[in-house]
Design a protein around this motif. Structure first.
Motif, mmCIF file in Angstrom:
data_model
loop_
_atom_site.group_PDB
_atom_site.id
_atom_site.type_symbol
_atom_site.label_atom_id
_atom_site.label_comp_id
_atom_site.label_asym_id
_atom_site.label_seq_id
_atom_site.Cartn_x
_atom_site.Cartn_y
_atom_site.Cartn_z
ATOM 1 N N SER A 76 -0.511 -4.572 -3.290
ATOM 2 C CA SER A 76 -1.711 -3.777 -2.987
ATOM 3 C C SER A 76 -1.403 -2.282 -3.002
ATOM 4 C CB SER A 76 -2.281 -4.175 -1.619
ATOM 5 O OG SER A 76 -2.569 -5.548 -1.571
ATOM 6 N N ASP B 112 -9.774 -5.908 -4.501
ATOM 7 C CA ASP B 112 -9.256 -4.688 -3.879
ATOM 8 C C ASP B 112 -9.790 -3.482 -4.631
ATOM 9 O OD1 ASP B 112 -7.764 -2.554 -2.853
ATOM 10 O OD2 ASP B 112 -5.951 -3.760 -2.622
ATOM 11 N N TRP C 57 -10.995 -3.649 3.277
ATOM 12 C CA TRP C 57 -9.723 -4.313 3.573
ATOM 13 C C TRP C 57 -9.828 -5.838 3.570
ATOM 14 C CZ3 TRP C 57 -8.772 -0.881 8.506
ATOM 15 C CH2 TRP C 57 -8.416 0.413 8.094
ATOM 16 N N HIS D 239 -8.041 -5.715 0.110
ATOM 17 C CA HIS D 239 -6.801 -4.944 0.241
ATOM 18 C C HIS D 239 -5.776 -5.593 1.170
ATOM 19 C CE1 HIS D 239 -4.264 -1.436 -0.114
ATOM 20 N NE2 HIS D 239 -4.310 -1.204 1.183
ATOM 21 N N THR E 223 -1.940 -7.916 -6.212
ATOM 22 C CA THR E 223 -3.038 -7.282 -5.477
ATOM 23 C C THR E 223 -4.203 -8.245 -5.403
ATOM 24 O OG1 THR E 223 -4.164 -5.146 -5.210
ATOM 25 C CG2 THR E 223 -4.347 -6.194 -7.368
ATOM 26 N N SER F 36 0.834 -1.202 0.000
ATOM 27 C CA SER F 36 0.000 0.000 0.000
ATOM 28 C C SER F 36 0.877 1.265 0.000
ATOM 29 C CB SER F 36 -0.967 -0.040 1.187
ATOM 30 O OG SER F 36 -1.999 0.903 1.040
#
Length: 270
Positions: A121, A216, A157, A244, A212, A97
Motif C-alpha cells: 500500500s 486503494d 482506509w 488502504h 495493494t 504506506s
C-alpha cells in the motif's frame, strides 16, 4: 507478543519488539500515525517462521515524540540502527504506506543489507493530479488535527462493511489517532506527501513483492503496476475488495502473501 524494548539512536529512543525465532529475520515498518501494533495480525501468522522486528517510528507510539522537520533518511538511519541492534546483518524488509517509502529509500541506499523487499500500500510515480490531492490533504492537516484527518480518511482506509462489522476496531483506531502528537503527525505526513522514488526504482535488485488493495485510492493499483514495471523481476498482487489499511482489514491474507513470497513459494497475482 513479547515485551517492549527500547534502543536509543541519537536524540530518538525507539520502542520495539521482537517476535518469533525463525531463521529468517524480518523488519516491518508501519505508516503515518500508526505504531508497531499495526503489524499484530501479520506477526501472529508469521512468528513461527520468522524472527520479526516491529518498532514505532520517531514521533509515533512509544518512541520519542521529537519535534521539527523529519527527513526520509532520519527514518532510514533509525531503521538500520534498530535492525543492527537486533543482530540483523541482512534481513527481509516490509513497509506499509510511509513505511514502504522508507523501505524503498533504504533499499536504494543500503541494498547489501536486504534479502527480500515487500512494499505494501505504498506510492511511487504519482501523477500531477495525485500529487495535488495528497498535498491538499497535507495543507488541511496543518491547519486541522489528526482526529479530523482520521474522520475524513476512514472510508479511504477501510471498507464500510468492515467498519460496520468491527466497531471496536474502529474505536481503537480513533483512540490511537487521538493520542498522536499533531506536530509529529504532520512532520511524518509531509515526508509521505512530498517523497517519490519512482525515477530510481530500476536500481532495486533484490526480490520484491508489491501489493495493494484493489480499491486503494491513494496507493492505487496503477502505482503498484508502475512499481512492478520498474523493479526488475518484481511480483505484483492486487487484493480484491480492499482499500488502504490492508494490515487491519486483512492481516491473514497479507501474512500468507508475505510468507509465501519470503519463503520462495509462488505468489498468486491479483
Amino acid at each position: 507478543m513479547t515485551e517492549h524494548q527500547h534502543h536509543t539512536v541519537g536524540d530518538v529512543t525507539l520502542n520495539y519488539r521482537i517476535d518469533g525465532d525463525g531463521a529468517e529475520p524480518l523488519v516491518c515498518i508501519h505508516g503515518v500515525g500508526s505504531c508497531l501494533e499495526a503489524w499484530r495480525g501479520v506477526v501472529a501468522e508469521l512468528k513461527d517462521r520468522f524472527t520479526v522486528l516491529t518498532f514505532d517510528l520517531r514521533g509515533h507510539g512509544r518512541s520519542t515524540r521529537i519535534k521539527g522537520r523529519y527527513e526520509i533518511d532520519d527514518f532510514v538511519d533509525e531503521t538500520l540502527a534498530i535492525a543492527t541492534h537486533a543482530g540483523f546483518d541482512t534481513f527481509n524488509l516490509a513497509g506499509f504506506s510511509l513505511g514502504g517509502l522508507i523501505a524503498q529509500r533504504l533499499t536504494l541506499t543500503h541494498q547489501a543489507r536486504l534479502r527480500k523487499l515487500v512494499l505494501l500500500s505504498t506510492v511511487a510515480g504519482r501523477t500531477p493530479e495525485e500529487r495535488e490531492r495528497v498535498l491538499t490533504r497535507l495543507a488541511a492537516l496543518r491547519i486541522g488535527n489528526p482526529g479530523t484527518h482520521h474522520d475524513a480518511s476512514l472510508s479511504r482506509w477501510l471498507t464500510e462493511e468492515f467498519q460496520e462489522r468491527n466497531p471496536e476496531i474502529i474505536e481503537r483506531l480513533r483512540a490511537r489517532d487521538a493520542e498522536n502528537d499533531p506536530d509529529c503527525y504532520a512532520s511524518a505526513y509531509r515526508v509521505l506527501a512530498e517523497t517519490d522514488f519512482g525515477g530510481f526504482l530500476d536500481q532495486i535488485r533484490c526480490p520484491t513483492l508489491i501489493a495493494t488493495g484493489e480499491e486503494d485510492a491513494g496507493s492505487n493499483p496503477r502505482m503498484a503496476a508502475y512499481m512492478r514495471d520498474r523493479i526488475p523481476g518484481s511480483t505484483l498482487a492486487i487484493l480484491p475488495g480492499l482499500r488502504h489499511s490492508i494490515l487491519i482489514e486483512a492481516p491473514v491474507t497479507v501474512a500468507l502473501l508475505m510468507g509465501d513470497f519470503l519463503s520462495g513459494e509462488k505468489v498468486s497475482h491479483g
